[in-house]
Design an enzyme around this catalytic site. Structure first.
Site, PDB file in Angstrom:
ATOM      1  N   PRO A 321       0.826  -1.210   0.000  1.00 51.66           N
ATOM      2  CA  PRO A 321       0.000   0.000   0.000  1.00 51.66           C
ATOM      3  C   PRO A 321       0.858   1.257   0.000  1.00 51.66           C
ATOM      4  O   PRO A 321       1.832   1.351   0.744  1.00 51.66           O
ATOM      5  CB  PRO A 321      -0.783  -0.112   1.313  1.00 51.66           C
ATOM      6  CG  PRO A 321       0.113  -0.921   2.205  1.00 51.66           C
ATOM      7  CD  PRO A 321       0.851  -1.877   1.311  1.00 51.66           C
ATOM      8  N   ARG A 360      -2.968  15.649 -10.069  1.00 56.97           N
ATOM      9  CA  ARG A 360      -3.887  14.516 -10.227  1.00 56.97           C
ATOM     10  C   ARG A 360      -5.237  14.911 -10.828  1.00 56.97           C
ATOM     11  O   ARG A 360      -5.845  14.134 -11.549  1.00 56.97           O
ATOM     12  CB  ARG A 360      -4.074  13.779  -8.898  1.00 56.97           C
ATOM     13  CG  ARG A 360      -2.785  13.080  -8.449  1.00 56.97           C
ATOM     14  CD  ARG A 360      -3.012  12.148  -7.271  1.00 56.97           C
ATOM     15  NE  ARG A 360      -3.856  11.025  -7.627  1.00 56.97           N
ATOM     16  CZ  ARG A 360      -5.142  10.924  -7.365  1.00 56.97           C
ATOM     17  NH1 ARG A 360      -5.769  11.863  -6.685  1.00 56.97           N
ATOM     18  NH2 ARG A 360      -5.821   9.871  -7.765  1.00 56.97           N
ATOM     19  N   CYS A 391      -0.584  28.873 -15.992  1.00 55.75           N
ATOM     20  CA  CYS A 391      -1.065  29.391 -17.274  1.00 55.75           C
ATOM     21  C   CYS A 391      -1.736  28.313 -18.109  1.00 55.75           C
ATOM     22  O   CYS A 391      -1.281  27.998 -19.215  1.00 55.75           O
ATOM     23  CB  CYS A 391       0.094  30.020 -18.025  1.00 55.75           C
ATOM     24  SG  CYS A 391       0.766  31.402 -17.116  1.00 55.75           S
TER      25      CYS A 391
HETATM   26  C1  LIG Z   1       2.151   2.207  -7.438  1.00 58.73           C
HETATM   27  C2  LIG Z   1       2.418   0.856  -6.929  1.00 58.73           C
HETATM   28  C3  LIG Z   1       1.998   0.506  -5.644  1.00 58.73           C
HETATM   29  C4  LIG Z   1       1.234   1.435  -4.753  1.00 58.73           C
HETATM   30  O1  LIG Z   1       0.005   1.782  -5.255  1.00 58.73           O
HETATM   31  P1  LIG Z   1      -1.033   2.578  -4.321  1.00 58.73           P
HETATM   32  O2  LIG Z   1      -2.181   2.832  -5.209  1.00 58.73           O
HETATM   33  O3  LIG Z   1      -0.352   3.829  -3.877  1.00 58.73           O
HETATM   34  O4  LIG Z   1      -1.328   1.681  -3.161  1.00 58.73           O
HETATM   35  C5  LIG Z   1       2.304  -0.758  -5.191  1.00 58.73           C
HETATM   36  N1  LIG Z   1       2.988  -1.638  -5.946  1.00 58.73           N
HETATM   37  C6  LIG Z   1       3.410  -1.323  -7.197  1.00 58.73           C
HETATM   38  C7  LIG Z   1       4.161  -2.322  -7.963  1.00 58.73           C
HETATM   39  C8  LIG Z   1       3.134  -0.079  -7.718  1.00 58.73           C
HETATM   40  O5  LIG Z   1       3.546   0.219  -8.951  1.00 58.73           O
END
Ligand SMILES: *Cc1c(COP(=O)(O)O)cnc(C)c1O
Length: 463
Positions: A321, A360, A391
């Site tokens: 996570p 985002r 801009c």
């Molecule tokens: C981006 C990523 C995560 C984390 O994703 P979240 O959406 O921030 O939990 C975990 N493992 C891999 C391989 C990723 O590329």
């Protein structure tokens, strides 16, 4: 959520996107605890405080825009994940969401592991004292230099992502007289985002080796033959901002199918599976994410059931996570500079940051919430669009937001749930100075990443 579900531009300004909160909240002064970090509260004077520090003082001391990070909340989320998964599983925080040396130390103290996906993230992790064996290196195109540094440092695992990389890591490890632990990243044919998961076109992406067609099995075959590699297991990451476990269920089913095939073909039971990250958080009151213990229980059940069906011992599970740990822990504090009422449409509220500190909204059409935090207000709710100072007309921070109708220059606004993928994706667009990250805890605030200065900008410009 698809882009087409969010009509943009003033023509649609009076039509809120489908599924968005259509009615103004009953009390604009209220702060939904699902969206705000846990020590955030509005004081009797109407001023919002976090970690015992009120936002007016924070703005005076550290300036705006600033990311304000609730350290207690961060640590509590680490512990919730750690405790939910227990000692027979591993939680790797995905550093790409937000990484700094203070964060690395908190992770270390709270007993989490760390994913990095570049030499820079690896440097930060090692510099702040994360033990190398608790670090995993990711990436679809790691350089020879990055791999060498990781193997030399002794990282606990490298998640290999291509046939070339299997050979490359093995070669580097052998040259250094080491045996590198690796996982093979596979694509399972599921790509999950939010509520739905897509079971087509998922393999048409740059990450991983597809299970379908046998490339993943071929990667295993090659890895098992190389002296420089110790193959620990299989890795799968199915997407981001996921709210249910059905996508993980399909992924686990297919990964465990591969483990069975490996046992049948090679007589080895790989000891680990990594199910990746991607668990969702609440950006608005409409989002309803699961708690870590619910996710842990569901994943464990799925894996146990699939292994029983395959006649395999249950492997050690890892999860990764990022957003679910750091996302809810921070808000971005902005000052209102101008407001512009477009009769019959809406009011544009301009703040002193924008797409340089939160890309985002522009990049993914992400939804955010916003609140007036420097005072309470009894004014009527007013439909606004909170925009930045860049801009571009696409420089939107919060597309549809209700704010009190008396919102005015000098007011402080806060956008919650900006802990993940905001500072880490921040840019110097328009030569903006990237904002600081201020950590608050127990009535004290300290800068953990300082604001960029004009000297920083000019230092790179060699003239
Ligand atoms: C981006 C990523 C995560 C984390 O994703 P979240 O959406 O921030 O939990 C975990 N493992 C891999 C391989 C990723 O590329």
């Amino acid at each position: 959520m698809s882009r087409s579900a969010h009509p943009a531009g003033p023509r649609y300004a009076d039509v809120l996107p489908e599924g968005h909160y259509v009615a103004p909240p009953t009390d604009l002064n209220e702060l939904d605890p699902r969206v705000w970090s846990r020590t955030v509260a509005r004081g009797d004077d109407g001023v919002v405080a976090v970690g015992g520090m009120d936002v007016k003082r924070l703005a005076e001391e550290f300036g705006t825009p600033a990311y304000v990070l609730d350290e207690d909340d961060f640590r509590a989320r680490c512990r919730a994940w750690r405790d939910a998964f227990g000692t027979d599983a591993d939680v790797f925080y995905a550093g790409k969401a937000f990484l700094s040396r203070a964060v690395v130390r908190w992770l270390h103290e709270e007993d989490l592991n760390l994913d990095v996906c570049s030499g820079g993230e690896l440097l930060t992790a090692l510099d702040a004292g994360m033990p190398a064996e608790r670090i995993a290196l990711h990436g679809n195109n790691k350089s020879t230099d990055e791999i060498t540094r990781a193997v030399e440092a002794g990282v606990g695992r490298i998640v290999v992502d291509s046939f070339q990389e299997i050979a490359r890591v093995a070669h580097i490890a052998e040259r250094l007289g080491k045996r590198q632990r690796v996982l093979i990243r596979v694509t399972v044919g599921v790509e999950a985002h939010t509520h739905e998961f897509i079971a087509t076109a998922h393999e048409d992406q740059k990450f991983g080796l597809p299970l379908a067609g046998g490339q993943a099995a071929e990667a295993v075959r090659r890895a098992l033959k190389l002296d420089g590699l110790e193959l620990l297991g299989i890795h799968s990451h199915i997407g981001s901002q996921i709210f249910d476990t059905s996508g993980f269920e399909v992924a686990a089913h297919r990964v465990i199918g591969l483990l069975r095939q490996i046992r049948d073909e090679h007589g080895v039971e790989l000891p680990e599976i990594d199910l990746g990250g991607g668990l969702g958080i609440a950006y608005t009151s409409d989002d309803d994410p699961s708690e870590p213990h619910q996710i842990a229980t569901a994943l464990r059940e799925i894996v146990t059931r699939e292994c029983a069906a395959a006649g395999l011992a249950v492997p050690r599970i890892s999860v990764e996570p990022g957003r679910a740990i750091v996302g809810p822990t921070a808000f971005t504090l902005y000052e209102v500079g101008t407001t512009k009422e477009l009769p019959g449409l809406r009011t544009y509220v301009s703040v002193d940051g924008g797409m340089s500190d939160n890309i985002r909204t522009a990049l993914y059409d992400a939804d955010y919430s916003v609140a007036l935090v420097s005072r309470a207000s009894t004014a009527e709710p007013m439909l606004t669009r909170v925009v930045g100072k860049h801009c571009e007309s696409g420089d939107i921070v919060v597309r549809d937001a209700f704010l009190p109708a008396d919102v005015a220059p000098g007011d402080l606004l806060a956008v919650p749930a900006t802990g993940a993928y905001c500072r880490s994706m921040a840019s110097n667009y328009n030569h903006a100075l990237r904002p600081p990250v201020v950590a608050v805890r127990d009535g004290a605030a300290r800068v953990i990443v300082r604001r960029e200065t004009e000297e920083d900008l000019l230092r790179l410009d060699v003239g």
